[in-house]
Design a protein around this motif. Structure first.
Motif, mmCIF file in Angstrom:
data_model
loop_
_atom_site.group_PDB
_atom_site.id
_atom_site.type_symbol
_atom_site.label_atom_id
_atom_site.label_comp_id
_atom_site.label_asym_id
_atom_site.label_seq_id
_atom_site.Cartn_x
_atom_site.Cartn_y
_atom_site.Cartn_z
ATOM 1 N N ILE A 57 0.779 -1.012 0.071
ATOM 2 C CA ILE A 57 -0.032 0.151 -0.063
ATOM 3 C C ILE A 57 1.010 1.252 -0.176
ATOM 4 O O ILE A 57 0.614 2.039 -0.768
ATOM 5 N N GLY A 58 2.021 1.296 0.787
ATOM 6 C CA GLY A 58 2.627 2.652 1.164
ATOM 7 C C GLY A 58 2.215 3.365 2.159
ATOM 8 O O GLY A 58 1.602 2.954 3.125
ATOM 9 N N HIS A 59 2.185 4.698 1.745
ATOM 10 C CA HIS A 59 1.620 5.696 2.785
ATOM 11 C C HIS A 59 -0.076 5.334 2.853
ATOM 12 O O HIS A 59 -0.691 4.655 2.076
ATOM 13 N N ARG A 60 -0.522 5.879 3.918
ATOM 14 C CA ARG A 60 -2.029 5.646 4.255
ATOM 15 C C ARG A 60 -2.728 7.192 4.586
ATOM 16 O O ARG A 60 -3.400 7.362 5.380
ATOM 17 N N LEU A 61 -2.598 7.938 3.816
ATOM 18 C CA LEU A 61 -2.909 9.149 3.590
ATOM 19 C C LEU A 61 -4.580 9.506 3.562
ATOM 20 O O LEU A 61 -5.032 8.762 2.514
ATOM 21 N N THR A 62 -5.278 9.795 4.630
ATOM 22 C CA THR A 62 -6.516 10.114 4.537
ATOM 23 C C THR A 62 -7.261 10.677 3.217
ATOM 24 O O THR A 62 -6.602 11.834 2.695
ATOM 25 N N GLY A 63 -7.994 9.901 2.796
ATOM 26 C CA GLY A 63 -8.850 10.654 1.419
ATOM 27 C C GLY A 63 -8.072 10.035 0.148
ATOM 28 O O GLY A 63 -8.398 10.485 -0.763
ATOM 29 N N SER A 64 -6.915 9.667 0.361
ATOM 30 C CA SER A 64 -6.056 9.181 -0.902
ATOM 31 C C SER A 64 -6.512 7.760 -1.441
ATOM 32 O O SER A 64 -7.190 7.008 -0.560
ATOM 33 N N GLU A 65 -6.021 7.329 -2.608
ATOM 34 C CA GLU A 65 -6.519 5.996 -3.004
ATOM 35 C C GLU A 65 -5.599 5.057 -1.857
ATOM 36 O O GLU A 65 -6.267 3.938 -1.519
ATOM 37 N N ASN A 66 -4.561 5.257 -1.459
ATOM 38 C CA ASN A 66 -3.769 4.571 -0.533
ATOM 39 C C ASN A 66 -4.683 4.483 0.542
ATOM 40 O O ASN A 66 -4.506 3.256 1.374
ATOM 41 N N GLY A 67 -5.209 5.560 1.197
ATOM 42 C CA GLY A 67 -5.820 5.387 2.374
ATOM 43 C C GLY A 67 -7.010 4.511 2.074
ATOM 44 O O GLY A 67 -7.445 3.784 3.326
ATOM 45 N N GLY A 276 -6.238 2.785 17.670
ATOM 46 C CA GLY A 276 -4.827 3.430 17.077
ATOM 47 C C GLY A 276 -5.382 3.914 15.703
ATOM 48 O O GLY A 276 -6.071 3.411 14.940
ATOM 49 N N HIS A 277 -4.808 5.002 15.157
ATOM 50 C CA HIS A 277 -5.106 5.829 13.923
ATOM 51 C C HIS A 277 -4.311 4.939 12.873
ATOM 52 O O HIS A 277 -3.148 4.723 12.854
ATOM 53 N N LEU A 278 -4.819 4.370 11.860
ATOM 54 C CA LEU A 278 -4.453 3.805 10.803
ATOM 55 C C LEU A 278 -3.611 4.650 9.654
ATOM 56 O O LEU A 278 -2.904 4.265 8.930
ATOM 57 N N ASP A 279 -4.274 6.055 9.389
ATOM 58 C CA ASP A 279 -3.786 6.792 8.633
ATOM 59 C C ASP A 279 -2.432 7.296 8.840
ATOM 60 O O ASP A 279 -1.865 7.012 10.023
ATOM 61 N N SER A 280 -1.751 7.820 7.920
ATOM 62 C CA SER A 280 -0.478 8.353 7.885
ATOM 63 C C SER A 280 -0.206 9.494 6.966
ATOM 64 O O SER A 280 -0.961 9.775 6.227
ATOM 65 N N THR A 285 6.110 5.354 4.681
ATOM 66 C CA THR A 285 5.094 4.471 4.892
ATOM 67 C C THR A 285 4.457 4.511 6.216
ATOM 68 O O THR A 285 3.628 3.969 6.349
ATOM 69 N N GLY A 286 4.757 5.298 7.071
ATOM 70 C CA GLY A 286 4.128 5.671 8.355
ATOM 71 C C GLY A 286 4.009 4.425 9.105
ATOM 72 O O GLY A 286 3.205 3.938 9.915
ATOM 73 N N ALA A 287 5.431 3.731 9.082
ATOM 74 C CA ALA A 287 5.523 2.386 9.695
ATOM 75 C C ALA A 287 5.272 2.669 11.307
ATOM 76 O O ALA A 287 4.788 1.713 12.334
ATOM 77 N N ILE A 288 6.023 3.588 11.699
ATOM 78 C CA ILE A 288 6.097 3.937 13.351
ATOM 79 C C ILE A 288 4.949 4.539 13.503
ATOM 80 O O ILE A 288 4.164 4.410 14.604
ATOM 81 N N ASP A 289 4.441 5.927 12.958
ATOM 82 C CA ASP A 289 3.254 6.595 13.100
ATOM 83 C C ASP A 289 2.300 6.511 11.877
ATOM 84 O O ASP A 289 2.260 7.055 10.857
ATOM 85 N N ASN A 290 1.255 5.505 12.184
ATOM 86 C CA ASN A 290 1.086 4.778 13.207
ATOM 87 C C ASN A 290 0.754 3.243 13.124
ATOM 88 O O ASN A 290 -0.191 2.656 13.636
ATOM 89 N N GLY A 291 1.858 2.736 12.070
ATOM 90 C CA GLY A 291 1.569 1.411 12.034
ATOM 91 C C GLY A 291 1.724 0.553 13.165
ATOM 92 O O GLY A 291 0.899 -0.291 13.383
ATOM 93 N N PHE A 317 -12.754 -2.782 18.746
ATOM 94 C CA PHE A 317 -11.519 -2.431 18.048
ATOM 95 C C PHE A 317 -11.655 -1.513 16.852
ATOM 96 O O PHE A 317 -12.191 -1.688 15.897
ATOM 97 N N VAL A 318 -10.957 -0.269 17.056
ATOM 98 C CA VAL A 318 -11.142 0.744 16.056
ATOM 99 C C VAL A 318 -9.753 1.281 15.560
ATOM 100 O O VAL A 318 -8.708 1.411 16.172
ATOM 101 N N ALA A 319 -9.824 0.954 14.035
ATOM 102 C CA ALA A 319 -8.908 1.759 13.295
ATOM 103 C C ALA A 319 -9.417 3.023 12.736
ATOM 104 O O ALA A 319 -9.998 2.959 11.967
ATOM 105 N N PHE A 320 -8.786 4.160 13.522
ATOM 106 C CA PHE A 320 -9.433 5.623 13.132
ATOM 107 C C PHE A 320 -8.548 6.077 11.819
ATOM 108 O O PHE A 320 -7.438 5.906 11.625
ATOM 109 N N MET A 321 -9.168 6.655 11.068
ATOM 110 C CA MET A 321 -8.687 7.548 9.788
ATOM 111 C C MET A 321 -8.721 8.916 10.240
ATOM 112 O O MET A 321 -9.515 9.299 11.199
ATOM 113 N N GLY A 322 -7.934 9.719 9.682
ATOM 114 C CA GLY A 322 -7.916 11.410 9.644
ATOM 115 C C GLY A 322 -7.202 11.862 11.048
ATOM 116 O O GLY A 322 -7.537 12.798 11.206
ATOM 117 N N GLU A 323 -6.637 10.878 11.791
ATOM 118 C CA GLU A 323 -6.020 11.533 13.195
ATOM 119 C C GLU A 323 -5.082 12.452 12.680
ATOM 120 O O GLU A 323 -5.039 13.685 13.419
#
Length: 495
Positions: A57-67, A276-280, A285-291, A317-323
């Motif tokens: 996937i790569g990065h997980r930016l909210t609103g993007s195709e990757n997100g 925990g927030h899924l987006d980055s 790739t946001g492995a640490i924040d917040n993979g 159990f919640v994976a939040f987006m947009g944090e």
């Protein structure tokens, strides 16, 4: 009469230490903790799942195709692990994405501009082109801006992201709060200096509200900031030009929620949220924040299903987006919970944001939780002596737990450790999967699973929801009022 009163007082004083003891006939916490340890040590999927997500996937930016792909990835994992009650919780946001940005610096009365490597901060204007004198505002704290109040208006403020040579006891502000101060004092733009060596560029939101801000805000490296400051000494009145183009448009994003329904007739209406927030951000790739946080939450869910663990209380159990853009996913979650009345069911929130190598628990500023958390930690340590059982009690903001604190709901987080070399890649282009330590991530899953099981099955949770004014007093007690005021989140007027 005195003996009876003494007995009652003693019993009350010990309630925090006995609330975790299961009823007769139930499996002991120590027995469950042993099974959790064996399961996670043998079968944890947290590290491998995060590695797959980073690679595919790569990065997980909210609103993007990757997100969107990340949301689907998390959803499928929950379903794979046996959560039939898994759902998307959609919300609409104004999605920001970077396009181009340049920063040029030149001596006064000169058009010999020198370009500086730069990255734009999130939620900065869609289009901006400004030129102005650079005013060094040091660490960007209230006192720094106040000292330059007669100089900064209409100029471009230069401020550190971290603290450099600050007076002892100084408390740093979030970059969005420093931007809010720059706007308050009339700056036309703000240049942030990263405080990490090695030409590291940092991104993140410059908005305290989740809406676009009115001035451009950018970040340069520590080395570039040092060079500019030396140049300012030699060339007072140094000029800078910021030109940026970004994209902002309404999009839809989704939290991912998996539910384990409570088993107790008396307690199943109570709900514990672990998230925990899924987006980055999109620089890496946001492995640490917040993979490491979000994929630990997913693997904690897997652990519960793999062992057939039950909870008296309902667990979500919640994976939040947009944090990263301003706690957008958790705010949408809470808005829905308030509309449906489900907010009254939430009794506790556990947040995993950049938590790594868990070695204890944080009571989140709620003194009444200290005894229970220590007891749980003692039980963990009895079956796993490597667990440090560190118990902290501090409250902070700027992650998804803030939304729950605002409603008076007790919220806390596991206590862990990240090395400086890893922290230096916070929000930066070096936040890659190579930074993740497999064993340390598994410790997140192992010990937080034990904490969650204990809270889900304790006879009582000592920290109760605070009312409106008690919530105000909580924030004042923990010196968080000013930060909430800067973020336009203070609800209590001048009180």
């Amino acid at each position: 009469m005195k003996k009876t009163l003494l007995f009652c007082l003693t019993a009350l004083s010990l309630i925090g230490f006995t609330s975790a003891i299961p009823l007769v006939g139930e499996e002991s916490f120590e027995s469950v903790f042993k099974r959790i340890k064996e399961e996670v040590d043998t079968n944890s999927q947290a590290y491998s799942s995060l590695g797959t997500a980073c690679a595919t996937i790569g990065h997980r930016l909210t609103g993007s195709e990757n997100g969107k792909k990340a949301e689907e990835f998390a959803f499928q994992l929950f379903k794979k692990y046996g959560f039939r009650d898994t759902k998307y919780q959609g919300f609409q946001v104004e999605a920001w994405a970077r396009d181009t940005v340049t920063l040029s610096v030149a001596p006064p009365k000169s058009d010999d501009f020198r370009e500086i490597p730069v990255v734009s901060l999130a939620l900065t204007p869609v289009e901006s082109k400004i030129q102005g004198q650079i005013i060094d505002c040091g660490n960007g704290l209230d006192a720094d801006f106040a000292a330059k109040k007669d100089l900064v208006k209409g100029k471009i403020a230069l401020a550190n992201i971290g603290l450099i040579d600050a007076p002892e006891g100084s408390k740093n502000l979030h970059r969005s709060e420093k931007t809010a101060l720059a706007i308050k004092y009339g700056a036309a733009g703000v240049i942030f200096v990263n405080t990490v060596k090695g030409q590291v560029l940092l991104t993140g939101t410059a908005s305290v509200t989740g809406n676009l801000i009115s001035i451009p805000a950018v970040c340069i490296s520590l080395e570039s900031g040092t060079e500019i400051r030396k140049w300012l000494v030699d060339q007072p009145g140094l000029l800078s030009m910021i030109e940026m183009h970004n994209v902002s448009q309404p999009i839809k994003a989704r939290n991912v929620v998996a539910t384990l329904k409570g088993e107790s007739r008396h307690l199943r209406h109570e709900k514990i949220i672990i998230g925990g927030h899924l987006d980055s951000w999109d620089l890496a790739t946001g492995a640490i924040d917040n993979g490491i946080g979000s994929f630990s939450v997913i693997d904690i869910a897997r652990t519960f299903k793999a062992l057939g663990l039950k909870s008296k209380r309902t667990i979500e159990f919640v994976a939040f987006m947009g944090e990263e853009e301003g706690l957008l996913g958790s705010k949408a979650y809470m808005e829905r919970a308030k509309k449906t009345g489900e907010v009254n069911e939430i009794v506790y929130m556990i947040n995993l944001d950049m938590v790594n190598d868990v070695r204890g628990f944080n009571a989140g500023g709620r003194d009444e939780m200290m005894g229970l958390l220590k007891e749980i930690g003692n039980k963990i340590k009895s079956i796993d002596p490597s667990f440090a059982n560190e118990i902290h009690n501090s409250a902070g903001l700027h992650s998804d737990h803030q939304v729950f604190l605002m409603e008076g709901i007790p919220a806390a987080d596991p206590v862990g450790n990240l090395s400086k070399s890893v922290l230096d890649c916070y929000h930066a282009n070096c936040d890659a999967f190579s930074l993740v330590n497999k064993k340390e991530m598994e410790n997140n899953v192992k010990y937080t699973s034990m904490l969650l099981y204990a809270l889900g099955n304790s006879n009582t949770i000592p920290a109760k929801k605070l009312d409106f004014y008690s919530t105000r007093d909580f924030f004042i007690k923990h010196n968080l009022r000013h930060e909430l005021e800067l973020g336009n989140e203070w609800r209590w007027g001048n009180n």
